[in-house]
Each structure stands twice: as C-alpha cells, then as structure tokens.
Design a protein around this motif. Sequence first.
Motif, mmCIF file in Angstrom:
data_model
loop_
_atom_site.group_PDB
_atom_site.id
_atom_site.type_symbol
_atom_site.label_atom_id
_atom_site.label_comp_id
_atom_site.label_asym_id
_atom_site.label_seq_id
_atom_site.Cartn_x
_atom_site.Cartn_y
_atom_site.Cartn_z
ATOM 1 N N LEU A 93 63.756 27.362 44.490
ATOM 2 C CA LEU A 93 64.163 26.133 43.820
ATOM 3 C C LEU A 93 63.226 25.797 42.669
ATOM 4 C CD1 LEU A 93 65.979 23.591 43.737
ATOM 5 C CD2 LEU A 93 64.412 22.543 45.392
ATOM 6 N N GLU A 94 63.790 25.619 41.475
ATOM 7 C CA GLU A 94 63.052 25.182 40.297
ATOM 8 C C GLU A 94 63.213 23.668 40.185
ATOM 9 O OE1 GLU A 94 62.817 26.275 35.506
ATOM 10 O OE2 GLU A 94 64.589 26.809 36.691
ATOM 11 N N VAL A 95 62.108 22.935 40.268
ATOM 12 C CA VAL A 95 62.154 21.473 40.280
ATOM 13 C C VAL A 95 61.528 20.918 39.006
ATOM 14 C CG1 VAL A 95 61.492 19.375 41.519
ATOM 15 C CG2 VAL A 95 62.012 21.468 42.801
ATOM 16 N N PHE A 96 62.260 19.997 38.370
ATOM 17 C CA PHE A 96 61.775 19.303 37.175
ATOM 18 C C PHE A 96 61.501 17.849 37.535
ATOM 19 C CE2 PHE A 96 64.288 22.844 35.749
ATOM 20 C CZ PHE A 96 63.660 23.300 34.601
ATOM 21 N N THR A 97 60.325 17.365 37.196
ATOM 22 C CA THR A 97 60.012 15.948 37.378
ATOM 23 C C THR A 97 60.463 15.225 36.119
ATOM 24 O OG1 THR A 97 58.090 16.542 38.713
ATOM 25 C CG2 THR A 97 58.225 14.276 37.917
ATOM 26 N N ALA A 98 61.577 14.513 36.207
ATOM 27 C CA ALA A 98 62.171 13.906 35.019
ATOM 28 C C ALA A 98 63.189 12.853 35.427
ATOM 29 C CB ALA A 98 62.853 14.966 34.145
ATOM 30 N N ASP A 99 63.518 12.004 34.482
ATOM 31 C CA ASP A 99 64.567 11.010 34.649
ATOM 32 C C ASP A 99 65.916 11.673 34.398
ATOM 33 O OD1 ASP A 99 66.336 8.806 34.432
ATOM 34 O OD2 ASP A 99 64.733 7.535 33.655
ATOM 35 N N VAL A 100 66.886 11.375 35.238
ATOM 36 C CA VAL A 100 68.236 11.905 35.037
ATOM 37 C C VAL A 100 68.746 11.575 33.639
ATOM 38 C CG1 VAL A 100 70.651 11.599 35.742
ATOM 39 C CG2 VAL A 100 68.875 11.955 37.474
ATOM 40 N N ALA A 101 68.374 10.403 33.127
ATOM 41 C CA ALA A 101 68.840 9.968 31.808
ATOM 42 C C ALA A 101 68.098 10.641 30.667
ATOM 43 C CB ALA A 101 68.695 8.451 31.690
ATOM 44 N N ASP A 102 67.065 11.414 30.964
ATOM 45 C CA ASP A 102 66.265 12.047 29.921
ATOM 46 C C ASP A 102 65.808 13.414 30.409
ATOM 47 O OD1 ASP A 102 64.859 12.445 27.575
ATOM 48 O OD2 ASP A 102 63.093 11.331 28.241
ATOM 49 N N LEU A 103 66.746 14.339 30.535
ATOM 50 C CA LEU A 103 66.428 15.665 31.062
ATOM 51 C C LEU A 103 65.574 16.445 30.075
ATOM 52 C CD1 LEU A 103 69.834 16.875 32.577
ATOM 53 C CD2 LEU A 103 67.971 15.648 33.700
ATOM 54 N N PRO A 104 64.702 17.295 30.591
ATOM 55 C CA PRO A 104 63.902 18.147 29.708
ATOM 56 C C PRO A 104 64.786 19.130 28.943
ATOM 57 C CG PRO A 104 63.598 18.761 32.003
ATOM 58 C CD PRO A 104 64.379 17.501 32.012
ATOM 59 N N VAL A 105 64.290 19.578 27.799
ATOM 60 C CA VAL A 105 65.052 20.486 26.942
ATOM 61 C C VAL A 105 65.460 21.743 27.699
ATOM 62 C CG1 VAL A 105 64.934 21.927 24.874
ATOM 63 C CG2 VAL A 105 63.982 19.612 24.843
ATOM 64 N N ALA A 106 64.573 22.229 28.561
ATOM 65 C CA ALA A 106 64.873 23.456 29.306
ATOM 66 C C ALA A 106 66.149 23.330 30.135
ATOM 67 C CB ALA A 106 63.694 23.805 30.220
ATOM 68 N N LEU A 107 66.446 22.138 30.617
ATOM 69 C CA LEU A 107 67.682 21.927 31.370
ATOM 70 C C LEU A 107 68.861 21.625 30.451
ATOM 71 C CD1 LEU A 107 66.833 19.890 34.601
ATOM 72 C CD2 LEU A 107 67.707 22.218 34.416
ATOM 73 N N ARG A 108 68.613 20.919 29.381
ATOM 74 C CA ARG A 108 69.707 20.576 28.463
ATOM 75 C C ARG A 108 70.284 21.806 27.779
ATOM 76 N NH1 ARG A 108 66.196 16.320 26.619
ATOM 77 N NH2 ARG A 108 66.138 17.271 24.536
ATOM 78 N N GLN A 109 69.574 22.896 27.824
ATOM 79 C CA GLN A 109 70.056 24.134 27.222
ATOM 80 C C GLN A 109 70.777 25.034 28.221
ATOM 81 O OE1 GLN A 109 66.378 25.688 25.612
ATOM 82 N NE2 GLN A 109 66.646 24.610 23.663
ATOM 83 N N ARG A 110 70.925 24.572 29.447
ATOM 84 C CA ARG A 110 71.538 25.397 30.479
ATOM 85 C C ARG A 110 72.818 24.762 31.008
ATOM 86 N NH1 ARG A 110 66.234 26.114 34.127
ATOM 87 N NH2 ARG A 110 67.697 26.972 35.639
ATOM 88 N N GLN A 111 73.691 25.616 31.562
ATOM 89 C CA GLN A 111 74.926 25.160 32.200
ATOM 90 C C GLN A 111 74.962 25.672 33.639
ATOM 91 O OE1 GLN A 111 77.925 26.646 29.349
ATOM 92 N NE2 GLN A 111 78.324 24.502 28.842
ATOM 93 N N PHE A 112 75.713 24.947 34.466
ATOM 94 C CA PHE A 112 75.725 25.235 35.889
ATOM 95 C C PHE A 112 77.158 25.280 36.415
ATOM 96 C CE2 PHE A 112 71.680 23.440 34.833
ATOM 97 C CZ PHE A 112 70.770 24.170 35.582
ATOM 98 N N ASP A 113 77.334 26.058 37.478
ATOM 99 C CA ASP A 113 78.646 26.146 38.124
ATOM 100 C C ASP A 113 78.911 24.947 39.018
ATOM 101 O OD1 ASP A 113 79.386 28.964 37.262
ATOM 102 O OD2 ASP A 113 77.472 29.336 38.272
#
Length: 250
Positions: A93-113
């Motif tokens: 599991l890759e965990v990001f400490t962040a606000d749902v309303a302000d996701l880190p760039v690394a997540l905003r560049q990815r898509q999920f099933d």
Amino acid sequence: MTPADDNDLTRDAFLGGRLHLWQPRQGYRAGVDAVLLAASIPATSGQRVLELGCGAGTAIMCLNSRVSGLHLAAVELQADMAELARCNGGDALEVFTADVADLPVALRQRQFDHVLANPPYYDRGASVRSDHAAREAAHGESTPLATWVKVAAKRLAPKGQAHFIQRIERLPDLIRALPGDLGSVEVLPLAAREGRAPERVILRARKNGRGAFRLHPALALHAGAQHSEANKDYVPAVQAALRNGAALRF
C-alpha cells in the motif's frame, strides 16, 4: 513494518483472523462499514485501486486480502492515521498524507480502476462536533461530500468505478454530487434487520457508464427480530463477507 510499542494502539483481527491491523485504542476504530464496503468492490487482479480517507487502511487492506495482485494507493489527512495505514499496508500500500481536496501531483497524474471512500457521515451544519479529534475527523464533515465525489470521479480511468458508503439520509446529497460522467449508478441500502428502515447505503457508479439507475432491495445484516450479544446472527452473505473475506454481491 510495525509501530513502536505503544499502549495507545491495539492489533485487531478482521476477516475471521485472516487480516490483523493496528488501530488506535481510543477514538475512531474501523468496524463493519469498512469491511462491507471492501467486500462490495468487484476488483480483479492487476487493477489499480485508490482509497480516499483511508484511516488506518482497514477497507483497502480487506480488499487486498480478498483480491491478490492489486496496485493500491490511499490518501489520509491525519498524519498519525496515515502512518498506521503504512504499517498495516506494508509494501502493498502506497499512502499519501494529504487532504482529499488537495491531492499531491503524483496522484493527480494517475488513474484508477476503482476509487473507494467512506466519507464523514455528519454534516456539521446540522449536528454536534465530537470532542475527540480522530473521531471528529472520521465522522464530522469538514470537506464537503460533493468534493469527495468530484475527486473520486476525476481519479477514475474510463469505465472505472467509484464506491461510497454513507448514512441513508445523505443519499440525496451523494446522488446530487455525482458529475455527469458518472453513470450506471447502483444503490444497495443496508438495514439492521428485515422490516427495519435502512441506516446505511453503498453506492457505486461507473465512469462514462450508460446503464439505468438501479435501486437494489435492502440487505438486512442480521437475522431474527432481536439482537443477541452471544450471537451476532449475521445473515449468511454478510457473515461470509465479515468472517471469511467473501465478496458481497449487489
């Protein structure tokens, strides 16, 4: 990866002992809702899964226990809970400490099933805050429900599915928040027993889905008319999901 010896933590069994997770001894502790949400997700090996507001990682790790070969990521605002999720998830599991309303760039560049979320249940404009910080963060809505839905939709790959569990009175808010590119909406109400009004609801929707709206019959969690402390009397489908890690079919 395990936390240091800490009397404020417990290591608890889920899925009939197939999974053990660290949780805070006091405050918010995951229960049936997280396990049922995970059980309702029809993920298959090799798919990418994101949980928004993962807490200690209960839901996504229950899903991981049922379906092997998933690529898992999660977001959690509270640093201490995010660290527990890292401990519980390990290399899976890759965990990001962040606000749902302000996701880190690394997540905003990815898509999920699949994107799953158990957003805070209570609109604090119409309810009372908890004095316990972790419990308030889990149950008291600071980020609007509509934001959770919007963020989930944005992170979905084409034909991906978003999955939410919420209190039944928030179902209108949840449906209103669905963007135009989320369709094929299905709703499964959850009632304590036959003849009782549903208290929870699981909703899922598909990116670019065109299927008709489906309201499924309510699933009664317990058999019989009254609760027994000696026997939780879950109906077979729910017992299988909670104790054996089985999928929960809509």
